[in-house]
Scaffold this motif. Structure first.
Motif: not given
Lengths: 235, 295
Positions: B160-162, B198-203, B245-246
Motif C-alpha cells: 500500500i505504501a508503494v 531511485t525507482a530501482f533502489a526502491l525495488s 497492486g497486481g
C-alpha cells in the motif's frame, strides 16, 4: 541581446546531413517562425536546441549561456520549453498529473497551484478533464495539454513543433489564439510550421529548404517573398 | 460434524494459509514488477537481493542478538544501496527495452551475488526466528503461525505504501512519467537517470524487506534467491508485469494455488499447477490480470 542564438548549426544522422550551417537569433518578445516543407530540418533544429540530438558543429546560446552538451532536462531547467512533434503527453497519467509532474519548484517563486490555475485559465477544457488519463484526450485536447505542460515551468522561450498538425481549422485557430495570449503575457515563442498562415502571428523568422536557410527576415518580407508565394499560395 | 465440513475445512485452511504465504510472494514480486514497469528491466538478480535480505535477518539475530524484525529498516536501506550500485554499474545501460544482453547481465550479476554469499555465509541453511516464532493463533476452526500473520501484514503495508508513493507524491508521478515517455519526461525537466536510479533502489529495498520478513519462518541458504525467482516471475506475470497492486494479488494467488495443491495432492508437486498457469498466461494473456498495455 537575443534570448536564443543559434550559429552555424549542423546536425547529421549518420551520413545524412539534416541541418547545414543554420544561424538565427530569437529576440526577447518575438514570435519567430521556422517555416519549411516536410524534411526541411525544422524538427531537427528544435531537437538539437533541446539536447535531444547532438549537434555536429555550431553553437547554441540561450540567455548568453552555452547549451552545448546539456542534457534535455538541463535545457528545460534553463527556461526553454519544448512542445514536441506529436504532442508526447504522458498517456498513462491523468491530465492533472501531466501538469503537476512538469512543475519544477526551482524555476519559479509561484506555487504549483498558481501554475495550474494559469494553465486552466488558458485552457478551461483541461480543467474539465483534469482526472481523465492523458491518452484518452482528443488530438486538440492533447495539444492543449502539451502546451499547458510546457507552461508549468514559466519558460522564457516556448518552442512548438507544428502545434496545428492534425487539428481541425477551428481548433488550430484556437491554438494560435492562445499562443498570441501566451506571448502577450511575456513569453517568447519559437514556432515550427509548414503552414504559412502562421505568419500572421510572427514577428520574424527563417524559411528552411533542405536543411539550409533559404530566406531570413521580418514577417512582411517573408510573406511577400517569391518563396512563400510559390510554395504556399501557388501563385 | 457433517462430511461436507470435514472435507471443506482443510481446503479452507489451505486457502487461508495460502493467502498468508502469498502476501510475502506478493512483496517479492512488486519490486520485480516495479523495475520492469518503469525501466523494462527484468532483474533476474532480484531473488538474490531477497536472499541477502534474509541474511540481514540472520546476522541481526545470531551476531547482534536482536529480533530480525527490528532489522527491517536496515535491510531496506542496505538493499536499496546495493540496488543503486547495480543500477549505476550495470542496468543504466539497458533502460527502455528488455534485451538478451540485459537478461544475461542480470543472471550473471545474480550468480556473482550468490557466490559472494557462499563465501561469506557458507552453504548451510540458516534461520532467524523472530519473537513470534512458534506461536500459533486459533481463529474459529483455523490456525495460523503468528510469524506468517506478521509477515503478511508487513507485506500488505509495504504494498500500500508503494502504491501511495507512486500515485500521490511528486516523486511517484515523476517515476510514472519517465516510465510512460522518457524523452517527454526529460524535456519537461525531469532528471530521468536520477529518477530511474531511485525507482530501482526502491525495488531492491523491497526485496530486502521481503527477505528479512521471510527468514523469520523460512530458512535461507545462498541458492534461496534463485529458487524463489520462479514464484516471483509467475506472480508478476499473472498479476501483470508493471502493476504493483497486481503483482501483490498475483503473489496471493500463487500462495493459494500452492497450498491447496499441497493439501489436496502432494506437497512435492505444489508448484506444478503454477508452471502450468504461467504457460497459459504467456500464451493467452501475456499482460496478466492488471498489466499495462504491451508494445
Amino acid at each position: 541581446m537575443s534570448l536564443l542564438e543559434v550559429s552555424d548549426l549542423s546536425v547529421a544522422y549518420g551520413d545524412l546531413v539534416a541541418v547545414r550551417q543554420v544561424s538565427f537569433a530569437v529576440d526577447e518578445g518575438a514570435v519567430f517562425v521556422l517555416l519549411g516543407a516536410n524534411g526541411a530540418g525544422k524538427t531537427t533544429i528544435l531537437r538539437a536546441i533541446s539536447g535531444l540530438v547532438p549537434a555536429r558543429s555550431g553553437r547554441i546560446f540561450a540567455d548568453g549561456r552555452d547549451l552545448q552538451g546539456s542534457a534535455p532536462n538541463q535545457v528545460a531547467r534553463a527556461g526553454i520549453a519544448h512542445v514536441p512533434e506529436g504532442r508526447q503527453i504522458f498517456a498513462n497519467l491523468s491530465v492533472g498529473d501531466n501538469l503537476s509532474v512538469s512543475y519544477l519548484a526551482e524555476r519559479t517563486e509561484a506555487p504549483m497551484t498558481a501554475a495550474l490555475d494559469a494553465v486552466f485559465q488558458l485552457f478551461p477544457r483541461l480543467a474539465e478533464r483534469r482526472r481523465q488519463l492523458g491518452g484518452t484526450l482528443s488530438g486538440g485536447e492533447q495539444q492543449m495539454l502539451a502546451i499547458g505542460r510546457a507552461l508549468m515551468n514559466f519558460p522564457k522561450l516556448l518552442m512548438l513543433d507544428e502545434p496545428s498538425l492534425g487539428l481541425s481549422p477551428v481548433l488550430a485557430d484556437l491554438v494560435f489564439e492562445r499562443l498570441a495570449t501566451i506571448r502577450a503575457l511575456g513569453t517568447t515563442i519559437l514556432l515550427v510550421e509548414q503552414n504559412a498562415t502562421c505568419l500572421e502571428l510572427a514577428t520574424d523568422g527563417i524559411i528552411l529548404a533542405n536543411g539550409e536557410v533559404a530566406l531570413a527576415g521580418g514577417r512582411d518580407s517573408l510573406r511577400d517573398s517569391e518563396f512563400v508565394r510559390r510554395a504556399y499560395l501557388g501563385i | 460434524m457433517s462430511s461436507i465440513e470435514t472435507t471443506m475445512l482443510p481446503v479452507l485452511q489451505a486457502v487461508l494459509s495460502g493467502i498468508l504465504v502469498g502476501g510475502v510472494y506478493g512483496l517479492l514480486s512488486i519490486g520485480l514488477s516495479l523495475a520492469f514497469g518503469v525501466m523494462r528491466i527484468v532483474n533476474f538478480a532480484h531473488g538474490d537481493l531477497v536472499m541477502y535480505g534474509m541474511y540481514v535477518g540472520v546476522v541481526a539475530s545470531t551476531l547482534l542478538g536482536i529480533d530480525p524484525l527490528l532489522a527491517l529498516p536496515a535491510s531496506f536501506v542496505l538493499m536499496a544501496i546495493l540496488g543503486a550500485l547495480q543500477y549505476r554499474i550495470v542496468f543504466r545501460r539497458f533502460v527502455g527495452h528488455t534485451t538478451l544482453n540485459q537478461l544475461l547481465a542480470a543472471i550473471g550479476l545474480g550468480l556473482a551475488l550468490q557466490m559472494a554469499a557462499q563465501l561469506v555465509f557458507g552453504v548451510d541453511a540458516r534461520s532467524a526466528p523472530s519473537m513470534f516464532a512458534g506461536s500459533y493463533d486459533l481463529v474459529g476452526p483455523f490456525f495460523f503461525a503468528r510469524a506468517q500473520i506478521v509477515a503478511f501484514l508487513v507485506a500488505g503495508v509495504a504494498t500500500i505504501a508503494v502504491e501511495l508513493l507512486l500515485r500521490k507524491t511528486q516523486w511517484g508521478k515523476a517515476v510514472r512519467a519517465v516510465a510512460d515517455n522518457i524523452e517527454a519526461a526529460e524535456i519537461v525537466g525531469l532528471r530521468s537517470q536520477r529518477i530511474n536510479l531511485t525507482a530501482f533502489a526502491l525495488s531492491c529495498g523491497l526485496a530486502g524487506i521481503a527477505g528479512t520478513i521471510m527468514v523469520t519462518y523460512y530458512p535461507t541458504d545462498p541458492t534461496k534467491g534463485f529458487t524463489l525467482m520462479p514464484i516471483a516471475i509467475i506472480a508478476t506475470t499473472i498479476g501483470g508485469l508493471g502493476s504493483v497492486g497486481g503483482a501483490f494479488l498475483g503473489g496471493i494467488f500463487c500462495g493459494v494455488i500452492q497450498q491447496t495443491t499441497a493439501m489436496l495432492w502432494n506437497s512435492a508437486l505444489q508448484d506444478v499447477p503454477l508452471y502450468f498457469l504461467l504457460l497459459v498466461f504467456i500464451a493467452y494473456r501475456p499482460t496478466g490480470l492488471f498489466g499495462q498495455r504491451s508494445e
